[in-house]
Design a protein around this motif. Structure first.
Motif, PDB file in Angstrom:
ATOM      1  N   GLN A 202       0.836  -1.555  -0.033  1.00 52.20           N
ATOM      2  CA  GLN A 202       0.213  -0.055  -0.021  1.00 52.20           C
ATOM      3  C   GLN A 202       0.838   1.349  -0.042  1.00 52.20           C
ATOM      4  OE1 GLN A 202      -3.445  -0.702   2.839  1.00 52.20           O
ATOM      5  NE2 GLN A 202      -1.735  -1.584   4.038  1.00 52.20           N
ATOM      6  N   PRO A 203       0.574   2.210  -0.940  1.00 51.99           N
ATOM      7  CA  PRO A 203       1.310   3.553  -0.631  1.00 51.99           C
ATOM      8  C   PRO A 203       1.418   3.978   0.513  1.00 51.99           C
ATOM      9  CG  PRO A 203      -0.252   3.517  -2.581  1.00 51.99           C
ATOM     10  CD  PRO A 203      -0.568   2.313  -1.782  1.00 51.99           C
ATOM     11  N   ILE A 204       0.285   3.953   1.361  1.00 54.82           N
ATOM     12  CA  ILE A 204       0.446   4.532   2.901  1.00 54.82           C
ATOM     13  C   ILE A 204      -0.103   3.313   3.757  1.00 54.82           C
ATOM     14  CG2 ILE A 204      -0.964   5.905   4.584  1.00 54.82           C
ATOM     15  CD1 ILE A 204      -1.552   7.979   2.316  1.00 54.82           C
ATOM     16  N   VAL A 205       1.005   2.973   4.730  1.00 55.43           N
ATOM     17  CA  VAL A 205       0.534   1.878   5.408  1.00 55.43           C
ATOM     18  C   VAL A 205       0.379   2.202   6.851  1.00 55.43           C
ATOM     19  CG1 VAL A 205       1.813  -0.187   6.379  1.00 55.43           C
ATOM     20  CG2 VAL A 205       2.603   0.615   4.093  1.00 55.43           C
ATOM     21  N   PRO A 206      -1.013   1.783   7.226  1.00 56.36           N
ATOM     22  CA  PRO A 206      -1.418   1.992   8.522  1.00 56.36           C
ATOM     23  C   PRO A 206      -0.442   1.313   9.508  1.00 56.36           C
ATOM     24  CG  PRO A 206      -3.104   0.783   7.730  1.00 56.36           C
ATOM     25  CD  PRO A 206      -1.816   1.159   6.555  1.00 56.36           C
ATOM     26  N   THR A 207      -0.139   1.858  10.889  1.00 58.72           N
ATOM     27  CA  THR A 207       0.493   1.050  11.846  1.00 58.72           C
ATOM     28  C   THR A 207      -0.073   1.587  13.010  1.00 58.72           C
ATOM     29  OG1 THR A 207       2.147   2.998  12.056  1.00 58.72           O
ATOM     30  CG2 THR A 207       2.945   1.066  10.639  1.00 58.72           C
ATOM     31  N   VAL A 208       0.116   0.610  14.220  1.00 59.43           N
ATOM     32  CA  VAL A 208      -0.529   1.102  15.373  1.00 59.43           C
ATOM     33  C   VAL A 208       0.455   2.104  16.132  1.00 59.43           C
ATOM     34  CG1 VAL A 208      -0.787   0.125  17.787  1.00 59.43           C
ATOM     35  CG2 VAL A 208      -1.417  -1.274  15.675  1.00 59.43           C
ATOM     36  N   PHE A 209      -0.376   3.281  16.640  1.00 59.61           N
ATOM     37  CA  PHE A 209       0.164   4.176  17.123  1.00 59.61           C
ATOM     38  C   PHE A 209       1.162   3.920  18.457  1.00 59.61           C
ATOM     39  CE2 PHE A 209       0.506   7.966  20.102  1.00 59.61           C
ATOM     40  CZ  PHE A 209       1.213   8.873  19.384  1.00 59.61           C
ATOM     41  N   GLY A 210       2.466   4.240  18.340  1.00 55.79           N
ATOM     42  CA  GLY A 210       3.224   3.967  19.619  1.00 55.79           C
ATOM     43  C   GLY A 210       3.774   2.912  19.520  1.00 55.79           C
ATOM     44  N   ARG A 211       3.779   1.902  18.675  1.00 55.46           N
ATOM     45  CA  ARG A 211       4.413   0.492  18.581  1.00 55.46           C
ATOM     46  C   ARG A 211       5.296   0.405  17.299  1.00 55.46           C
ATOM     47  NH1 ARG A 211       3.051  -2.587  23.268  1.00 55.46           N
ATOM     48  NH2 ARG A 211       1.041  -2.091  24.027  1.00 55.46           N
ATOM     49  N   ASP A 212       6.325  -0.378  17.516  1.00 58.17           N
ATOM     50  CA  ASP A 212       7.192  -0.615  16.466  1.00 58.17           C
ATOM     51  C   ASP A 212       7.728  -1.973  16.546  1.00 58.17           C
ATOM     52  OD1 ASP A 212       8.475  -0.125  14.198  1.00 58.17           O
ATOM     53  OD2 ASP A 212      10.110   1.091  15.017  1.00 58.17           O
ATOM     54  N   PRO A 213       6.635  -2.942  16.335  1.00 59.72           N
ATOM     55  CA  PRO A 213       7.257  -4.408  16.678  1.00 59.72           C
ATOM     56  C   PRO A 213       8.448  -4.971  15.983  1.00 59.72           C
ATOM     57  CG  PRO A 213       5.186  -4.342  15.244  1.00 59.72           C
ATOM     58  CD  PRO A 213       5.617  -2.921  15.723  1.00 59.72           C
ATOM     59  N   ARG A 214       8.795  -5.805  16.526  1.00 57.27           N
ATOM     60  CA  ARG A 214      10.164  -6.735  15.756  1.00 57.27           C
ATOM     61  C   ARG A 214       9.336  -7.720  14.975  1.00 57.27           C
ATOM     62  NH1 ARG A 214      13.991  -9.152  19.447  1.00 57.27           N
ATOM     63  NH2 ARG A 214      12.046  -9.644  20.817  1.00 57.27           N
ATOM     64  N   LEU A 215       9.807  -8.034  13.828  1.00 55.44           N
ATOM     65  CA  LEU A 215       9.210  -8.823  12.802  1.00 55.44           C
ATOM     66  C   LEU A 215      10.230  -9.897  12.168  1.00 55.44           C
ATOM     67  CD1 LEU A 215       6.885  -6.477  10.711  1.00 55.44           C
ATOM     68  CD2 LEU A 215       6.253  -7.825  12.996  1.00 55.44           C
ATOM     69  N   GLN A 216       9.716 -11.222  11.824  1.00 47.85           N
ATOM     70  CA  GLN A 216      10.528 -12.108  11.014  1.00 47.85           C
ATOM     71  C   GLN A 216       9.826 -12.612  10.020  1.00 47.85           C
ATOM     72  OE1 GLN A 216      11.455 -14.954  14.249  1.00 47.85           O
ATOM     73  NE2 GLN A 216      13.710 -14.572  13.782  1.00 47.85           N
ATOM     74  N   PHE A 217      10.419 -12.899   9.044  1.00 48.83           N
ATOM     75  CA  PHE A 217       9.779 -13.261   7.788  1.00 48.83           C
ATOM     76  C   PHE A 217      10.613 -14.473   7.106  1.00 48.83           C
ATOM     77  CE2 PHE A 217       9.075  -8.486   7.485  1.00 48.83           C
ATOM     78  CZ  PHE A 217       7.957  -8.345   7.549  1.00 48.83           C
ATOM     79  N   LEU A 218      10.055 -15.464   6.230  1.00 48.31           N
ATOM     80  CA  LEU A 218      10.634 -16.621   5.725  1.00 48.31           C
ATOM     81  C   LEU A 218      10.562 -16.499   4.248  1.00 48.31           C
ATOM     82  CD1 LEU A 218      11.814 -19.189   6.062  1.00 48.31           C
ATOM     83  CD2 LEU A 218       9.703 -20.336   6.035  1.00 48.31           C
ATOM     84  N   HIS A 219      11.654 -16.527   3.691  1.00 52.59           N
ATOM     85  CA  HIS A 219      11.502 -16.464   2.101  1.00 52.59           C
ATOM     86  C   HIS A 219      10.644 -17.757   1.598  1.00 52.59           C
ATOM     87  CE1 HIS A 219      12.304 -16.568  -2.194  1.00 52.59           C
ATOM     88  NE2 HIS A 219      12.712 -15.252  -2.099  1.00 52.59           N
ATOM     89  N   VAL A 220       9.624 -17.803   0.676  1.00 49.49           N
ATOM     90  CA  VAL A 220       9.004 -18.899   0.457  1.00 49.49           C
ATOM     91  C   VAL A 220       9.827 -20.065  -0.176  1.00 49.49           C
ATOM     92  CG1 VAL A 220       8.357 -18.199  -1.949  1.00 49.49           C
ATOM     93  CG2 VAL A 220       6.963 -19.544  -0.406  1.00 49.49           C
ATOM     94  N   ASP A 221      10.969 -19.814  -0.798  1.00 47.76           N
ATOM     95  CA  ASP A 221      11.780 -20.834  -1.380  1.00 47.76           C
ATOM     96  C   ASP A 221      12.441 -21.452  -0.494  1.00 47.76           C
ATOM     97  OD1 ASP A 221      10.998 -19.941  -4.103  1.00 47.76           O
ATOM     98  OD2 ASP A 221      12.597 -18.822  -4.369  1.00 47.76           O
ATOM     99  N   ASP A 222      12.787 -20.803   0.456  1.00 47.53           N
ATOM    100  CA  ASP A 222      13.292 -21.564   1.892  1.00 47.53           C
ATOM    101  C   ASP A 222      12.561 -22.472   2.529  1.00 47.53           C
ATOM    102  OD1 ASP A 222      15.902 -20.316   1.229  1.00 47.53           O
ATOM    103  OD2 ASP A 222      15.527 -18.842   2.619  1.00 47.53           O
ATOM    104  N   ALA A 223      11.129 -22.000   2.558  1.00 53.60           N
ATOM    105  CA  ALA A 223      10.097 -23.040   3.057  1.00 53.60           C
ATOM    106  C   ALA A 223       9.999 -24.234   2.287  1.00 53.60           C
ATOM    107  CB  ALA A 223       8.793 -22.151   3.290  1.00 53.60           C
ATOM    108  N   PHE A 224       9.997 -23.968   0.982  1.00 49.40           N
ATOM    109  CA  PHE A 224       9.917 -25.314  -0.049  1.00 49.40           C
ATOM    110  C   PHE A 224      11.304 -26.401   0.465  1.00 49.40           C
ATOM    111  CE2 PHE A 224       7.422 -22.845  -3.016  1.00 49.40           C
ATOM    112  CZ  PHE A 224       6.072 -23.507  -2.665  1.00 49.40           C
ATOM    113  N   VAL A 225      12.588 -25.670   0.657  1.00 55.13           N
ATOM    114  CA  VAL A 225      13.763 -26.598   0.903  1.00 55.13           C
ATOM    115  C   VAL A 225      13.422 -27.452   2.163  1.00 55.13           C
ATOM    116  CG1 VAL A 225      16.033 -26.468   1.743  1.00 55.13           C
ATOM    117  CG2 VAL A 225      15.365 -24.783  -0.036  1.00 55.13           C
TER     118      VAL A 225
END
Length: 357
Positions: A202-225
């Motif tokens: 999205q051009p404008i991304v809504p976030t929760v005021f006062g929060r900046d959480p830590r996130l982890q992601f997984l590349h889908v190709d690594d999921a297949f491995v």
């Protein structure tokens, strides 16, 4: 190391993960046959993926909640099952009731059939790091032994907790079957299309005021491995599967070239109905509290290190072209949704205060 199973059954092949895993397993010379099943017939891209894999794939339309699944397993002499038919809010139509019916009841019936399948020796189940929930009481890092501090609010997280409970029961009844549970972090990558990837697009991304959480992601190709090796090798147990390192939500938005719009949590909840990029309760809790998991068990057992969270997210960003300017009517819709959310919050607080007087 054990020999690959001759016949593998893959569920959920009308969606991206299932269709591509079935095709990859069909390309493995150690696998003689792949039985690809789903309650709905694969169409479009996914039908093409399965068709291109050749005659080693046997595609069947099969509802896991019916007795037919056991007949298929026995007749096809299935030795391993990769259960990927676990729907998120992204890919399930019919509302929460239909999603739970497919996820929980479907998995329960499949495991009941697995219990009676004489040749079965391996079961792989797709789960999610959402099973840990998200609350202010959470530890900094979750290991596979960490129990959720609170029952998750989101339907998907509740479903994977129920499914994992059924798998624990199955392990006790069939200790001869190697059961592998894979708790995947949110998928990312150039080919992934989920609510989360649309959120960051999205051009404008809504976030929760006062929060900046830590996130982890997984590349889908690594999921297949990890999925392929879980099927063709011997890796029983429960594993966190995620890219190492973290990105805060604000870092991810900046790297995506977007602009954040911090709003109060009720306002973000109100945006859930705005198109395909609306957030779910599972994602809303993630955007408030974040979630980080330890993957050392996966690395030790598989000898495989997925690409980092930053690398996986970077590829996703590079694969997306620059967004078009946000249309005026979309801006008005967002503003109106925010105003409605704020008004409901004020009204609820006023009613609460008047009730205490």
């Amino acid at each position: 190391m054990t020999a690959p199973p001759s016949v593998v059954l893959v569920t959920g092949v009308s969606r991206y993960l299932g269709a591509h895993l079935a095709a990859r397993l069909a390309a493995d010379p150690g696998v003689d046959r792949v039985v690809a099943v789903d309650a709905v017939a694969p169409v479009g891209e996914f039908a093409d993926v399965l068709s291109a894999a050749g005659d080693k794939i046997d595609v069947r339309q099969l509802d896991l909640r019916t007795p037919g699944v056991l007949r298929v397993m026995v007749d096809a002499r299935v030795e391993a099952i990769a259960h990927l038919a676990v729907a998120t809010a992204t890919d399930q139509h019919g509302g929460r009731a239909a999603m739970k019916e497919l996820n929980v009841i479907g998995s329960m019936q499949l495991l009941a059939a697995c219990q009676q399948a004489p040749r079965l020796r391996k079961l792989i189940v797709r789960s999610s790091t959402a099973a840990y929930g998200a609350s202010f009481r959470d530890p900094a890092i979750f290991t596979e032994d960490t129990e959720p501090r609170e029952v998750p609010r989101g339907g998907f997280a509740k479903d994977v907790l129920d499914i994992e409970g059924y798998v624990r029961g199955f392990r006790r009844r069939r200790p001869d079957v190697a059961a592998t549970v894979l708790r995947f972090a949110p998928f990312i990558g150039s080919a992934v299309d989920t609510r989360l990837t649309r959120y960051f697009a999205q051009p404008i991304v809504p976030t929760v005021f006062g929060r900046d959480p830590r996130l982890q992601f997984l590349h889908v190709d690594d999921a297949f491995v990890v999925l392929e090796r879980s099927v063709t090798e011997h890796h029983p147990g429960t594993f966190n599967v995620a890219g190492s390192g973290t990105l805060t939500l604000s870092q991810a938005v900046r790297r995506a070239g977007r602009v954040t719009m911090p709003i109060l949590e009720p306002g973000l909840n109100a945006l859930a109905g705005l198109g395909r990029a609306g957030v779910t309760l599972d994602q809303l809790d993630l955007f408030v509290h974040g979630r980080v998991v330890d993957t050392s068990k996966l690395i030790r057992e598989f000898g495989f290190v997925p690409r980092t969270t930053a690398e996986a997210f970077g590829e996703f960003v590079r694969s997306r072209r620059e967004g078009e300017p946000l249309p005026a009517d979309t801006i008005r819709s967002v503003e109106q949704a925010l105003l409605d959310g704020f008004r409901r919050t004020r009204a609820a607080r006023a009613a609460l205060e008047s009730g205490h007087e």
